[in-house]
Motif scaffolding. Sequence first.
Motif, mmCIF file in Angstrom:
data_model
loop_
_atom_site.group_PDB
_atom_site.id
_atom_site.type_symbol
_atom_site.label_atom_id
_atom_site.label_comp_id
_atom_site.label_asym_id
_atom_site.label_seq_id
_atom_site.Cartn_x
_atom_site.Cartn_y
_atom_site.Cartn_z
ATOM 1 N N VAL A 114 0.876 -1.261 0.178
ATOM 2 C CA VAL A 114 -0.317 -0.056 -0.314
ATOM 3 C C VAL A 114 1.381 1.096 0.337
ATOM 4 N N ALA A 115 2.251 1.437 1.059
ATOM 5 C CA ALA A 115 2.939 2.252 1.050
ATOM 6 C C ALA A 115 3.741 2.666 -0.226
ATOM 7 N N ALA A 116 4.743 1.539 -1.391
ATOM 8 C CA ALA A 116 4.764 1.705 -2.268
ATOM 9 C C ALA A 116 3.931 2.503 -3.620
ATOM 10 N N ALA A 134 7.515 1.481 1.602
ATOM 11 C CA ALA A 134 7.462 0.193 1.804
ATOM 12 C C ALA A 134 7.396 -0.303 3.258
ATOM 13 N N VAL A 135 8.840 0.070 3.732
ATOM 14 C CA VAL A 135 9.524 -0.181 5.487
ATOM 15 C C VAL A 135 8.108 0.218 5.922
ATOM 16 N N VAL A 136 8.257 2.167 6.663
ATOM 17 C CA VAL A 136 7.380 2.718 6.832
ATOM 18 C C VAL A 136 5.440 1.175 6.415
ATOM 19 N N GLY A 137 5.398 1.216 5.544
ATOM 20 C CA GLY A 137 3.942 1.049 5.717
ATOM 21 C C GLY A 137 4.224 -0.886 6.335
ATOM 22 N N ALA A 138 5.032 -1.576 6.160
ATOM 23 C CA ALA A 138 5.485 -2.915 6.769
ATOM 24 C C ALA A 138 5.425 -2.302 8.620
ATOM 25 N N LEU A 139 5.967 -1.383 9.147
ATOM 26 C CA LEU A 139 5.954 -0.822 10.312
ATOM 27 C C LEU A 139 4.511 -0.830 10.648
ATOM 28 N N VAL A 140 3.793 0.137 9.559
ATOM 29 C CA VAL A 140 2.330 0.461 10.275
ATOM 30 C C VAL A 140 1.331 -0.568 10.363
ATOM 31 N N SER A 141 1.218 -1.557 9.630
ATOM 32 C CA SER A 141 0.643 -2.612 9.183
ATOM 33 C C SER A 141 0.727 -3.568 10.375
ATOM 34 N N ALA A 142 1.718 -4.348 10.079
ATOM 35 C CA ALA A 142 2.678 -4.421 11.942
ATOM 36 C C ALA A 142 1.857 -4.104 13.730
ATOM 37 N N VAL A 143 1.928 -3.055 13.626
ATOM 38 C CA VAL A 143 2.163 -2.136 14.510
ATOM 39 C C VAL A 143 -0.289 -2.987 14.681
ATOM 40 N N LEU A 144 -0.268 -2.395 14.240
ATOM 41 C CA LEU A 144 -1.752 -2.115 13.800
ATOM 42 C C LEU A 144 -2.387 -3.539 14.532
ATOM 43 N N MET A 145 -2.008 -4.537 13.457
ATOM 44 C CA MET A 145 -2.208 -5.960 14.037
ATOM 45 C C MET A 145 -1.886 -6.106 15.201
ATOM 46 N N TYR A 146 -0.791 -6.466 16.003
ATOM 47 C CA TYR A 146 -0.318 -6.612 16.723
ATOM 48 C C TYR A 146 -1.606 -5.654 18.125
ATOM 49 N N VAL A 147 -2.022 -4.796 18.392
ATOM 50 C CA VAL A 147 -2.706 -3.319 19.094
ATOM 51 C C VAL A 147 -4.365 -4.503 19.189
ATOM 52 N N ALA A 252 9.715 -6.609 14.860
ATOM 53 C CA ALA A 252 10.266 -5.752 14.482
ATOM 54 C C ALA A 252 11.268 -5.301 13.477
ATOM 55 N N LEU A 253 12.238 -7.074 13.897
ATOM 56 C CA LEU A 253 12.963 -7.259 12.940
ATOM 57 C C LEU A 253 12.579 -7.501 11.732
ATOM 58 N N PRO A 254 11.762 -8.620 11.352
ATOM 59 C CA PRO A 254 10.689 -9.468 9.981
ATOM 60 C C PRO A 254 10.659 -8.255 9.499
ATOM 61 N N VAL A 255 9.796 -7.132 10.029
ATOM 62 C CA VAL A 255 8.854 -6.169 8.994
ATOM 63 C C VAL A 255 9.892 -5.672 8.867
ATOM 64 N N VAL A 256 10.991 -4.814 9.331
ATOM 65 C CA VAL A 256 12.208 -3.998 8.240
ATOM 66 C C VAL A 256 12.303 -5.235 6.610
ATOM 67 N N LEU A 257 12.778 -6.219 7.289
ATOM 68 C CA LEU A 257 13.514 -6.621 5.983
ATOM 69 C C LEU A 257 12.144 -7.340 5.189
#
Length: 344
Positions: A114-116, A134-147, A252-257
């Motif tokens: 989505v971000a890209a 893309a990294v920002v989008g992955a991090l936002v998606s991961a934080v949303l799922m975690y919450v 966070a580590l695999p999300v960045v990757l």
Amino acid sequence: MPTVTTAVRSGKTALARRSVVVTAVLGVVAFAAFVLSMMVGSVWLGAGEVLGSLFRVTVDRGTDFIVLDLRLPQATSALTVGFALGVSGTLFQQLLRNPLAAPDFVGVSSGASVAAVAGIVVYGAGGLAVPAMAVVGALVSAVLMYVLAFRDGLSGYRFILVGIGVSAFMIGVVGYLLTRADLHDARQAMHWLIGSVGQAGPTELRVLMVVLVALVPVAMLLQRQLRALELGDDLARGLGTRVEWARFALIALPVVLIGLATAVAGPIQFVALVAGPVAARLLRPAPGGVLAAGFTGAAVLLMADMVARHVLPTELPTGVVTGAVGAPYLLWLLATANREGVGG
């Protein structure tokens, strides 16, 4: 008692030896696929010619041009993207204790997409801006799922269900962005969304390589915390593990990757899902497997790229081949997980 202690030590030594041997063999397989990908093409080269050009042992301008200028960038892209997908997939699967918990299956890749796509379609982004978004989008998606999935702890099954929902939402957003784009931007975004290791620019590829060098050793160091978390939160706390901080780092580590890998090659499907379980079966009963999964992912993506470019009648994007192979594997994994009581 000394006999029992000796037996335990002997068992640990045997497991460590098996882990080293299997990881080394997988590394050799990945390197062989890397070399083979530079041998095949409209002009076939021998392994000696490729290795001589790579390591500057021989000097032949024609061979150097084919190997270093034409084939090495795509081979390096497949190697690094596959390695990143393998590492991120196995970390997710081990942390959430579920073989279905791959980043591309639970919405992390969709967030990066989505971000890209927004960067390409809305802002006309290029160069380093696309992987950064893309990294920002992955991090936002991961934080949303975690919450959304956190309820007095994190359940792997709940995280996967939330991830599937987030992924569906992100795919809808991508579709909306494409409908609002002009024809040129939509074509560019659709080509990127299929996934192909041949579309990476040198800057994005260099960033991914640097991040891999920096984060893979960190992932290996976090293996101890990961094994503690696999025992359950209460036992992990009893062993002195700071559960939420360790879980945050291991997410966070695999999300960045996965974000960087998606930025380099697009959302390549199923490699992250396949690499971890294959490496685990080869390592069993040895623990760990970050490097083994990375080498497995690299070998799988290199071979899929060779099939896409040279085996099929028409050259296709790499993502088409991984999707065609990965979909039956996913069906088999779902059936097997349900029989074993893992799939929920």
